[in-house]
Design a protein around this motif. Structure first.
Motif, PDB file in Angstrom:
ATOM      1  N   THR A 183       0.526  -1.352  -0.008  1.00  0.00           N
ATOM      2  CA  THR A 183      -0.223   0.290   0.359  1.00  0.00           C
ATOM      3  C   THR A 183       0.639   1.825   0.202  1.00  0.00           C
ATOM      4  OG1 THR A 183       0.230   0.299   2.423  1.00  0.00           O
ATOM      5  CG2 THR A 183      -2.168  -1.179   1.415  1.00  0.00           C
ATOM      6  N   ILE A 184       0.304   2.623  -0.501  1.00  0.00           N
ATOM      7  CA  ILE A 184       1.529   3.743   0.071  1.00  0.00           C
ATOM      8  C   ILE A 184       0.794   4.351   1.667  1.00  0.00           C
ATOM      9  CG2 ILE A 184       1.035   6.208  -0.515  1.00  0.00           C
ATOM     10  CD1 ILE A 184       0.458   5.003  -3.342  1.00  0.00           C
ATOM     11  N   GLU A 185       2.047   4.079   2.292  1.00  0.00           N
ATOM     12  CA  GLU A 185       1.768   4.726   3.633  1.00  0.00           C
ATOM     13  C   GLU A 185       2.818   6.102   3.867  1.00  0.00           C
ATOM     14  OE1 GLU A 185       2.999   1.674   6.396  1.00  0.00           O
ATOM     15  OE2 GLU A 185       1.177   0.349   5.183  1.00  0.00           O
ATOM     16  N   ASN A 186       1.493   7.395   4.542  1.00  0.00           N
ATOM     17  CA  ASN A 186       2.184   8.320   5.104  1.00  0.00           C
ATOM     18  C   ASN A 186       3.184   9.164   3.168  1.00  0.00           C
ATOM     19  OD1 ASN A 186       1.657   8.577   7.238  1.00  0.00           O
ATOM     20  ND2 ASN A 186       3.029   7.496   7.567  1.00  0.00           N
ATOM     21  N   GLY A 187       3.124   8.866   2.835  1.00  0.00           N
ATOM     22  CA  GLY A 187       2.818   8.822   0.712  1.00  0.00           C
ATOM     23  C   GLY A 187       4.385   8.302   0.209  1.00  0.00           C
ATOM     24  N   ASN A 188       4.566   7.355   0.911  1.00  0.00           N
ATOM     25  CA  ASN A 188       5.391   6.258   0.219  1.00  0.00           C
ATOM     26  C   ASN A 188       5.165   5.122   0.190  1.00  0.00           C
ATOM     27  OD1 ASN A 188       7.899   7.819   0.246  1.00  0.00           O
ATOM     28  ND2 ASN A 188       7.640   7.421   3.181  1.00  0.00           N
ATOM     29  N   GLU A 189       5.622   4.362  -1.441  1.00  0.00           N
ATOM     30  CA  GLU A 189       5.155   3.008  -0.937  1.00  0.00           C
ATOM     31  C   GLU A 189       5.682   1.890   0.086  1.00  0.00           C
ATOM     32  OE1 GLU A 189       5.565   1.358  -5.082  1.00  0.00           O
ATOM     33  OE2 GLU A 189       4.665   2.939  -6.630  1.00  0.00           O
ATOM     34  N   VAL A 190       5.345   0.812   0.429  1.00  0.00           N
ATOM     35  CA  VAL A 190       5.448  -0.448   0.800  1.00  0.00           C
ATOM     36  C   VAL A 190       5.181  -1.773   0.383  1.00  0.00           C
ATOM     37  CG1 VAL A 190       4.801  -1.139   3.421  1.00  0.00           C
ATOM     38  CG2 VAL A 190       4.970   1.700   3.172  1.00  0.00           C
ATOM     39  N   LEU A 191       6.275  -2.218  -0.023  1.00  0.00           N
ATOM     40  CA  LEU A 191       5.519  -3.572  -0.412  1.00  0.00           C
ATOM     41  C   LEU A 191       6.112  -4.497  -0.098  1.00  0.00           C
ATOM     42  CD1 LEU A 191       6.481  -2.114  -4.283  1.00  0.00           C
ATOM     43  CD2 LEU A 191       4.032  -2.127  -3.298  1.00  0.00           C
ATOM     44  N   VAL A 192       5.718  -5.523   0.162  1.00  0.00           N
ATOM     45  CA  VAL A 192       6.833  -6.762  -0.206  1.00  0.00           C
ATOM     46  C   VAL A 192       6.382  -8.002  -0.632  1.00  0.00           C
ATOM     47  CG1 VAL A 192       5.978  -5.960   2.991  1.00  0.00           C
ATOM     48  CG2 VAL A 192       3.749  -7.128   1.784  1.00  0.00           C
ATOM     49  N   ASP A 193       7.044  -9.167  -0.349  1.00  0.00           N
ATOM     50  CA  ASP A 193       7.226 -10.273  -0.413  1.00  0.00           C
ATOM     51  C   ASP A 193       5.645 -10.826  -0.512  1.00  0.00           C
ATOM     52  OD1 ASP A 193       9.462 -10.318  -2.037  1.00  0.00           O
ATOM     53  OD2 ASP A 193      10.200 -11.318  -0.261  1.00  0.00           O
ATOM     54  N   ALA A 194       5.069 -10.930  -1.902  1.00  0.00           N
ATOM     55  CA  ALA A 194       3.491 -11.490  -1.824  1.00  0.00           C
ATOM     56  C   ALA A 194       2.810 -12.564  -1.072  1.00  0.00           C
ATOM     57  CB  ALA A 194       2.977 -11.450  -3.418  1.00  0.00           C
TER      58      ALA A 194
END
Length: 138
Positions: free
Chosen positions: A45-56
């Protein structure tokens, strides 16, 4: 006479240059073909304007990665590997691309996403309803 010819050629060249530099912008839409098989890589998702991505987390440990196969015929095949034997379950639907929107329909359920990035190696989409970002790689 030579100066008139030079001025004519200069004016013609300038006119051709000006028309060739017209607005060729594709309005942010990528020109890379969408059809292809993509392996599920990351979600987030986008949190505080930053993308936060994790391994699916949808990818079953020890199995091949789940995938999205977008075919030229506008068929969408979603492949899901699961269980101890990494059994493959394929779900078929359709997809439609409208500029930078991708709508996938399976049965009576449709979801529309923004195409955030599309290259020869990656498809990154953001669901318009949930805001979830999904990254697929080729």
């Amino acid at each position: 006479m030579k100066s008139k010819n030079i001025l004519f050629v200069l004016a013609l060249s300038l006119g051709m240059f000006a028309t060739s530099c017209s607005n060729d912008d594709n309005e942010g839409e990528t020109i890379v073909p969408l059809a292809g098989k993509y392996n599920l890589s990351k979600t987030g998702t986008i949190e505080n304007g930053n993308e936060v991505l994790v391994d699916a987390p949808q990818n079953q440990s020890g199995c091949s990665r789940d995938y999205l196969d977008l075919r030229v015929s506008n068929a969408a095949v979603i492949g899901d590997y699961s269980g101890e034997n990494c059994a493959l379950v394929e779900t078929t639907g359709t997809y439609v691309r409208s500029h930078n929107d991708l709508t996938i329909t399976v049965g009576n359920v449709s979801s529309t996403s923004d195409i955030m990035n599309l290259t020869n190696k990656e498809l990154k989409i953001k669901d318009k309803t949930t805001g979830i970002i999904t990254v697929y790689t080729r």
